[in-house]
Write an enzyme that holds these catalytic residues in place. Structure first.
Site, PDB file in Angstrom:
ATOM      1  N   LYS A  37     -19.827   2.970   4.770  1.00  0.00           N
ATOM      2  CA  LYS A  37     -19.834   1.803   3.898  1.00  0.00           C
ATOM      3  C   LYS A  37     -20.074   1.984   2.490  1.00  0.00           C
ATOM      4  O   LYS A  37     -19.380   1.324   1.593  1.00  0.00           O
ATOM      5  CB  LYS A  37     -21.054   0.829   4.414  1.00  0.00           C
ATOM      6  N   TRP A  80       0.974  -1.229   0.136  1.00  0.00           N
ATOM      7  CA  TRP A  80       0.021   0.039   0.132  1.00  0.00           C
ATOM      8  C   TRP A  80       0.903   1.278  -0.116  1.00  0.00           C
ATOM      9  O   TRP A  80       1.904   1.391   0.868  1.00  0.00           O
ATOM     10  CB  TRP A  80      -0.889   0.003   1.495  1.00  0.00           C
ATOM     11  N   HIS A 137     -29.675  22.323   8.778  1.00  0.00           N
ATOM     12  CA  HIS A 137     -28.509  23.566   9.010  1.00  0.00           C
ATOM     13  C   HIS A 137     -27.752  23.394   7.710  1.00  0.00           C
ATOM     14  O   HIS A 137     -26.398  23.748   7.773  1.00  0.00           O
ATOM     15  CB  HIS A 137     -27.924  23.196  10.292  1.00  0.00           C
TER      16      HIS A 137
HETATM   17  C1  F6R Z   1     -14.110   1.030   7.693  1.00  0.00           C
HETATM   18  C2  F6R Z   1     -12.926   0.455   8.119  1.00  0.00           C
HETATM   19  C3  F6R Z   1     -11.946   1.466   8.631  1.00  0.00           C
HETATM   20  C4  F6R Z   1     -11.467   1.193   9.846  1.00  0.00           C
HETATM   21  C5  F6R Z   1     -10.287   2.025  10.707  1.00  0.00           C
HETATM   22  C6  F6R Z   1     -10.065   1.621  11.838  1.00  0.00           C
HETATM   23  O1  F6R Z   1     -14.856   0.134   6.962  1.00  0.00           O
HETATM   24  O2  F6R Z   1     -12.491  -0.415   8.115  1.00  0.00           O
HETATM   25  O3  F6R Z   1     -12.699   2.913   8.779  1.00  0.00           O
HETATM   26  O4  F6R Z   1     -12.520   0.957  10.782  1.00  0.00           O
HETATM   27  O5  F6R Z   1      -9.435   2.200   9.757  1.00  0.00           O
HETATM   28  O6  F6R Z   1      -9.469   0.330  12.018  1.00  0.00           O
HETATM   29  P1  F6R Z   1      -9.355  -0.404  13.157  1.00  0.00           P
HETATM   30  O7  F6R Z   1     -10.633  -0.955  13.705  1.00  0.00           O
HETATM   31  O8  F6R Z   1      -8.543  -1.633  12.791  1.00  0.00           O
HETATM   32  O9  F6R Z   1      -8.445   0.388  14.384  1.00  0.00           O
END
Ligand code: F6R
Length: 612
Positions: free
Chosen positions: A489, A73, A508
């Site tokens: 989502k 990534w 608002h």
């Molecule tokens: C959305 C999603 C991200 C994670 C965020 C935190 O579907 O998966 O927004 O919720 O990157 O990740 P964690 O929960 O692993 O700290």
């Protein structure tokens, strides 16, 4: 972010590495590469997904019993063949795959340039591999392990790294600081990976490396030490994960599989914690610190993305039932904004991966200020789980789809149990009400199942709105975080712009967006906000917006006002989020399928955000 793998043993490394990268692809999928040691070092890299690397490598000689691999990534340097890992040092003595960021790479690079090093890429990783080579070439060093440790002593930043040295063909060197790294122990073989997923099919004995650990791995030997060369004792952990947990089975996508797993994962999350016979909730991981939590002056809950939405819902629950002041913070803000943390504050970090860099940094900062730190994580043994004083695992099982679904409902389950237990312990609710809440929770899995059986209706509604440009999600109270989660989502997997709003805020600003092309998804329950939500709907209807309403079975008023409905079973408002979020997950899923998006690996995203 980024996944790394390694193998040393008697088997051909390539198939193990490529399969491992496929299992880790959720962590990043801009480019992939592998390096194999077979008398010489051979590296194969390709822009794109792991299967593109596989095609590229198909006619190449990949034989060899030692190798490393990486799925990327991009942080430094655009996604492309050159910037793909593993990176090779200038004279070809080392190859290295890296997950993380070397923060002081610019100054290290400047130094190496002065020493005559030449760079092929813009990556921080190429700086590190050359720094290792620099130390290796010093006369008094000429030893890969020592060169790695000397280089790491100069590095500021986060890394999980795996390294091969051309002249030392019987070992892999690995090191960890900030980014996760797991070693799997086989018979005469070792596996390395960013998480246990690629390892479970070979062994369930693993070692989670700690920050500052350097591992020297031969096919029959494993030594752990610090960067400063002090020996490190390690603990072997038995992991409870099966191949079925990490495969898609008959589902088209991991996300759909994970949505459909929720009746089970919610149950797995409360199993053993709700004690139906005693009519009580016991959170074993918090027992030692619970008296302190009951006395808390304030609770601060931190997280990112979906985990932050679960945290926001917990604020509503804890304040309403337990009457403890709660603040909810984005970890990325909290860690830098010099927050006031008082003795008596309890910090709760919510994280599926347990590796999110901002959340991890935020709790480290709060820990220094003396707060009690609790973790609600899904990944056992993850960095956040280990950094916290106590915690509760969510037991959602491995979540591979980048968009979080079952992890969210598991987080909400744990946080709800926490709120109910705290409310009871603080004498804010009586036994009868407490038992009612427990029973409502016990009923959730069956009710989720009922919603899942209605997925064909959700698909039909998705068909109608799949070409919309924008979508607005509205909710109030407990269902405001659900509106935010529904919008997140949709945007992350379908790339349709979506906003979640507290319904009362609509006039608002966001009401300006409403026209006959705008789907407005209203999440409501028969709670104290019901009549107010009906008014908000009238305001949208008056401007010709299309209403999709998440309604309960007996909710006739709303049903009659809406253009389309997603029906959910009745429940107490305190647990309604666990039901109302399900159709929104499916709605986003089907829209993304119809828009031919990459569901499990949406563009630009990665599952585990280990860089800030
Ligand atoms: C959305 C999603 C991200 C994670 C965020 C935190 O579907 O998966 O927004 O919720 O990157 O990740 P964690 O929960 O692993 O700290």
């Amino acid at each position: 972010m980024c996944g790394i793998v390694g193998y040393i043993g008697d088997k051909n490394a390539y198939p193990i590495l490529i399969k491992g990268l496929q299992r880790l692809e959720y962590r990043g999928y801009d480019s992939a590469g592998i390096a194999i040691h077979n008398s010489s070092l051979k590296t194969f890299k390709k822009k794109g997904k792991v299967n593109e690397l596989e095609t590229f490598v198909a006619d190449k000689d990949t034989r060899g019993y030692i190798g490393i691999g990486h799925t990327r990534w991009a942080t430094h340097g655009e996604p492309g063949n050159a910037n793909a890992h593993p990176h090779t040092s200038m004279n070809g003595n080392f190859v290295l795959a890296h997950n993380g960021i070397i923060e002081n790479y610019a100054e290290l690079k400047e130094d190496l340039l002065k020493k005559g090093f030449v760079f092929q890429t813009e990556t921080d990783t190429e700086v590190l591999v050359n720094l290792i080579e620099y130390f290796y070439n010093l006369n008094e060093v000429n030893n890969a392990e020592l060169a790695v440790r000397l280089a790491l002593s100069k590095v500021v930043g986060a890394y999980g790294i795996v390294i091969l040295c051309k002249n030392e063909k019987d070992r892999i060197i690995a090191a960890k600081m900030g980014s996760p790294l797991v070693i799997g122990i086989g018979q005469g073989e070792y596996f390395l990976a960013s998480d246990a997923g690629p390892i479970v099919e070979y062994t369930n004995s693993v070692i989670y490396l700690n920050d500052g650990n350097v591992a020297i791995i031969g096919k029959n030997s494993l030594t752990l030490k610090t960067i400063g060369n002090a020996p490190v004792n390690f603990k072997i952990t038995k992991i409870d994960l099966s191949i079925g947990d990490i495969e898609k089975g008959d589902f088209d996508h991991y996300m759909l599989k994970e949505i459909f797993e929720q009746p089970k994962t919610i149950q797995d999350t409360y199993r053993g914690r709700i004690k139906p016979e005693q009519k009580d909730i016991v959170l074993g991981g918090l027992l030692d610190v619970f008296p302190k939590i009951v006395q808390a002056k304030r609770i601060i809950i931190i997280g990112c993305g979906t985990s932050w939405h679960a945290a926001l819902l917990a604020e509503y629950l804890i304040e309403e039932y337990a009457r403890v002041p709660v603040e909810v913070e984005y970890a990325s803000e909290f860690r830098y904004r010099k927050p006031i943390i008082n003795p008596g504050d309890v910090i709760i970090a919510v994280s599926q991966s347990g590796e999110t860099a901002d959340t991890l940094a935020a709790i480290k900062m709060a820990k220094k200020q003396g707060a009690l730190i609790l973790g609600i994580c899904n990944i056992v043994g993850s960095s956040i789980a280990r950094e916290t004083d106590a915690g509760v695992y969510t037991h959602a099982g491995t979540e591979i789809g980048v968009a979080s679904t079952k992890a969210f409902t598991a987080q909400v389950t744990v946080l709800s149990l926490f709120a109910f237990k705290l409310a009871k312990a603080r004498g804010q609710i009586d036994q009868e009400f407490y038992e009612m809440l427990i029973n409502e929770m016990l009923d959730i899995p069956d009710k989720v199942q009922t919603i899942l059986l209605r997925n064909s209706n959700i698909k039909k509604v998705a068909e109608k709105y799949k070409d919309a440009v924008n979508a607005l999600y509205l909710g109030r109270g407990y269902l405001f975080p659900v509106a935010l989660e529904g919008a997140l989502k949709l945007k992350e997997i379908s790339y349709m712009h979506a906003e979640g709003y507290a319904a009362g805020e609509m006039k608002h600003g966001p009401i300006a967006l409403v026209d006959d092309n705008l789907p407005v998804i209203v999440v409501s329950a028969k709670d104290g906000y019901y009549e107010k939500v009906l008014n908000n709907i009238q305001e949208v209807k008056a401007r010709k917006g299309n209403i999709i309403a998440v309604v309960t079975e007996s909710n006739n008023k709303l049903r009659n006002m809406a253009d389309d409905i997603f029906e959910v079973p009745e429940s107490h408002p305190a647990v309604a989020a666990l039901l109302t979020v399900i159709p929104l997950q499916l709605f986003a899923y089907y829209i993304a399928v119809m828009r031919e998006c990459n569901i499990d690996q949406p563009r630009n995203l990665a599952k585990s955000v280990t860089v800030e």
